[in-house]
Write an enzyme that holds these catalytic residues in place. Structure first.
Site, PDB file in Angstrom:
ATOM      1  N   GLY A  12       8.922  -9.838  36.193  1.00  0.00           N
ATOM      2  CA  GLY A  12       8.165 -11.188  35.683  1.00  0.00           C
ATOM      3  C   GLY A  12       8.627 -12.105  36.605  1.00  0.00           C
ATOM      4  O   GLY A  12       8.386 -13.624  36.334  1.00  0.00           O
ATOM      5  N   ASN A  14       6.385 -13.312  39.066  1.00  0.00           N
ATOM      6  CA  ASN A  14       5.152 -14.025  39.301  1.00  0.00           C
ATOM      7  C   ASN A  14       4.809 -14.614  37.877  1.00  0.00           C
ATOM      8  O   ASN A  14       4.431 -15.724  38.018  1.00  0.00           O
ATOM      9  CB  ASN A  14       3.864 -12.992  39.485  1.00  0.00           C
ATOM     10  CG  ASN A  14       3.861 -12.536  40.900  1.00  0.00           C
ATOM     11  OD1 ASN A  14       3.574 -13.441  41.745  1.00  0.00           O
ATOM     12  ND2 ASN A  14       4.047 -11.385  41.278  1.00  0.00           N
ATOM     13  N   MET A  90       1.422  -2.988  34.536  1.00  0.00           N
ATOM     14  CA  MET A  90       1.124  -1.649  35.141  1.00  0.00           C
ATOM     15  C   MET A  90       0.369  -0.520  34.272  1.00  0.00           C
ATOM     16  O   MET A  90       0.267   0.589  34.699  1.00  0.00           O
ATOM     17  CB  MET A  90       2.567  -1.132  35.321  1.00  0.00           C
ATOM     18  CG  MET A  90       3.188  -1.969  36.282  1.00  0.00           C
ATOM     19  SD  MET A  90       2.384  -2.588  37.786  1.00  0.00           S
ATOM     20  CE  MET A  90       2.686  -1.294  38.882  1.00  0.00           C
ATOM     21  N   LEU A  93      -6.766  -1.275  32.498  1.00  0.00           N
ATOM     22  CA  LEU A  93      -7.456  -1.669  31.474  1.00  0.00           C
ATOM     23  C   LEU A  93      -8.913  -0.676  31.447  1.00  0.00           C
ATOM     24  O   LEU A  93      -9.472  -0.811  32.562  1.00  0.00           O
ATOM     25  CB  LEU A  93      -7.402  -3.384  31.726  1.00  0.00           C
ATOM     26  CG  LEU A  93      -6.364  -3.817  31.837  1.00  0.00           C
ATOM     27  CD1 LEU A  93      -6.382  -5.381  32.053  1.00  0.00           C
ATOM     28  CD2 LEU A  93      -5.950  -3.806  30.048  1.00  0.00           C
ATOM     29  N   ASN A 107      -5.747 -10.935  38.753  1.00  0.00           N
ATOM     30  CA  ASN A 107      -4.902  -9.965  38.882  1.00  0.00           C
ATOM     31  C   ASN A 107      -4.120 -10.387  40.174  1.00  0.00           C
ATOM     32  O   ASN A 107      -4.908 -10.807  41.176  1.00  0.00           O
ATOM     33  CB  ASN A 107      -5.380  -8.591  38.960  1.00  0.00           C
ATOM     34  CG  ASN A 107      -4.242  -7.475  39.327  1.00  0.00           C
ATOM     35  OD1 ASN A 107      -3.397  -7.720  38.731  1.00  0.00           O
ATOM     36  ND2 ASN A 107      -4.549  -6.765  39.944  1.00  0.00           N
ATOM     37  N   HIS A 109      -2.162  -8.556  43.225  1.00  0.00           N
ATOM     38  CA  HIS A 109      -1.943  -7.266  43.959  1.00  0.00           C
ATOM     39  C   HIS A 109      -1.018  -7.419  45.304  1.00  0.00           C
ATOM     40  O   HIS A 109      -1.576  -8.219  46.001  1.00  0.00           O
ATOM     41  CB  HIS A 109      -3.188  -6.691  44.306  1.00  0.00           C
ATOM     42  CG  HIS A 109      -3.084  -5.243  44.634  1.00  0.00           C
ATOM     43  ND1 HIS A 109      -2.811  -4.006  44.134  1.00  0.00           N
ATOM     44  CD2 HIS A 109      -3.196  -4.764  46.049  1.00  0.00           C
ATOM     45  CE1 HIS A 109      -2.550  -3.016  44.710  1.00  0.00           C
ATOM     46  NE2 HIS A 109      -2.924  -3.461  45.906  1.00  0.00           N
TER      47      HIS A 109
HETATM   48  C1  GAR Z   1       4.177  -7.710  41.999  1.00  0.00           C
HETATM   49  O1  GAR Z   1       4.488  -7.589  43.499  1.00  0.00           O
HETATM   50  C2  GAR Z   1       2.763  -7.696  41.709  1.00  0.00           C
HETATM   51  O2  GAR Z   1       1.967  -7.935  42.730  1.00  0.00           O
HETATM   52  C3  GAR Z   1       2.787  -6.058  41.699  1.00  0.00           C
HETATM   53  O3  GAR Z   1       3.846  -5.833  40.526  1.00  0.00           O
HETATM   54  C4  GAR Z   1       4.718  -6.998  41.015  1.00  0.00           C
HETATM   55  C5  GAR Z   1       5.351  -7.376  39.829  1.00  0.00           C
HETATM   56  O4  GAR Z   1       6.419  -8.099  40.030  1.00  0.00           O
HETATM   57  N1  GAR Z   1       1.728  -5.512  41.109  1.00  0.00           N
HETATM   58  C6  GAR Z   1       0.913  -4.416  41.161  1.00  0.00           C
HETATM   59  O5  GAR Z   1       1.403  -3.530  41.928  1.00  0.00           O
HETATM   60  C7  GAR Z   1      -0.248  -4.259  40.289  1.00  0.00           C
HETATM   61  N2  GAR Z   1      -0.840  -2.691  40.482  1.00  0.00           N
HETATM   62  P1  GAR Z   1       6.689  -9.378  39.127  1.00  0.00           P
HETATM   63  O6  GAR Z   1       7.053  -8.487  37.713  1.00  0.00           O
HETATM   64  O7  GAR Z   1       7.996  -9.954  39.548  1.00  0.00           O
HETATM   65  O8  GAR Z   1       5.905 -10.319  38.988  1.00  0.00           O
END
Ligand code: GAR
Length: 210
Positions: A12, A14, A90, A93, A107, A109
């Site tokens: 979490g 982000n 993760m 959808l 989203n 990425h």
């Molecule tokens: C982030 O780096 C995000 O970009 C990635 O997971 C991480 C989550 O970190 N997302 C993906 O890989 C989506 N396929 P966070 O929980 O600290 O935000």
């Protein structure tokens, strides 16, 4: 103010960047609901600490993907959510959910899409020998990690980088890009026209990332 529903599965960070941005005076959005598919997601504690409503909707408690996604959708609607932000969510959808929230679902990425969709983006970037890597905020479409691009930031790949050092450099940019993308949509400085995002002329001025 635009009401955000943030979907998480883990750490979490982000989500935290969005919570912090929303706490700034004049930011045109607020987090109405944090929804996790895992009860043990650390991000739920970040939401609690900020006094934000949370819900856990586990795919395990539902008979099939449609029921799971309907439960998520119902919770988001009940909270009056305008824009759904996937932040380290993760689970893939289904087309039903994607269409239900079309143009209101974004989203983040950890790569410069369309390079490196999917998992392990930092390892794959190092293996490919790219000189620049980064992150993308995009509108969600039915294909995984594809859809109109809102914001990107690039970082250099250094010769001594490990997966961890590169991930940390990208993550720092993720935390800038996600609030920026929300701001551009909320202020209607980014408009969705078919499969492209058009930025108003002044959208590029104050933000060196764009
Ligand atoms: C982030 O780096 C995000 O970009 C990635 O997971 C991480 C989550 O970190 N997302 C993906 O890989 C989506 N396929 P966070 O929980 O600290 O935000």
């Amino acid at each position: 103010r635009l009401k955000l529903g943030v979907l998480i599965s883990g750490r979490g960070s982000n989500l935290q960047a969005l919570i912090d941005a929303c706490a700034e005076p004049g930011f045109p959005a607020s987090v109405a609901l944090v929804l996790s598919n895992r009860a043990d997601a650390a991000g739920l504690e970040r939401a609690d600490a900020a006094g934000i409503a949370t819900a856990v909707v586990s795919h395990r408690d539902h008979a099939g993907k449609q029921a799971f996604e309907e439960a998520m959708s119902t919770a988001l609607e009940a909270a009056g959510v305008d824009l759904v932000c996937l932040a380290g969510f993760m689970r893939l959808l289904s087309p039903w959910f994607v269409e239900r929230w079309r143009d209101r679902l974004i989203n983040i990425h950890p790569s410069l899409l369309p390079a490196f969709p999917g998992l392990d983006t930092h390892r794959r970037a190092l293996e490919a020998g790219v000189r620049f890597h980064g992150c993308t905020v995009h509108l969600v479409r039915q294909d995984m990690d594809a859809g109109p691009i809102l914001v990107q930031a690039a970082v250099p790949v250094r010769p001594d980088d490990t997966e961890e050092s590169l991930a940390a450099r990208v993550l720092e940019q993720e935390h800038r890009c996600y609030p920026l993308a929300v701001r551009l949509l909320a202020e209607r400085r980014a408009r969705i026209v078919g499969e492209r995002v058009l930025l108003d002329a002044d959208a590029t001025a104050p933000e060196p990332l764009l």
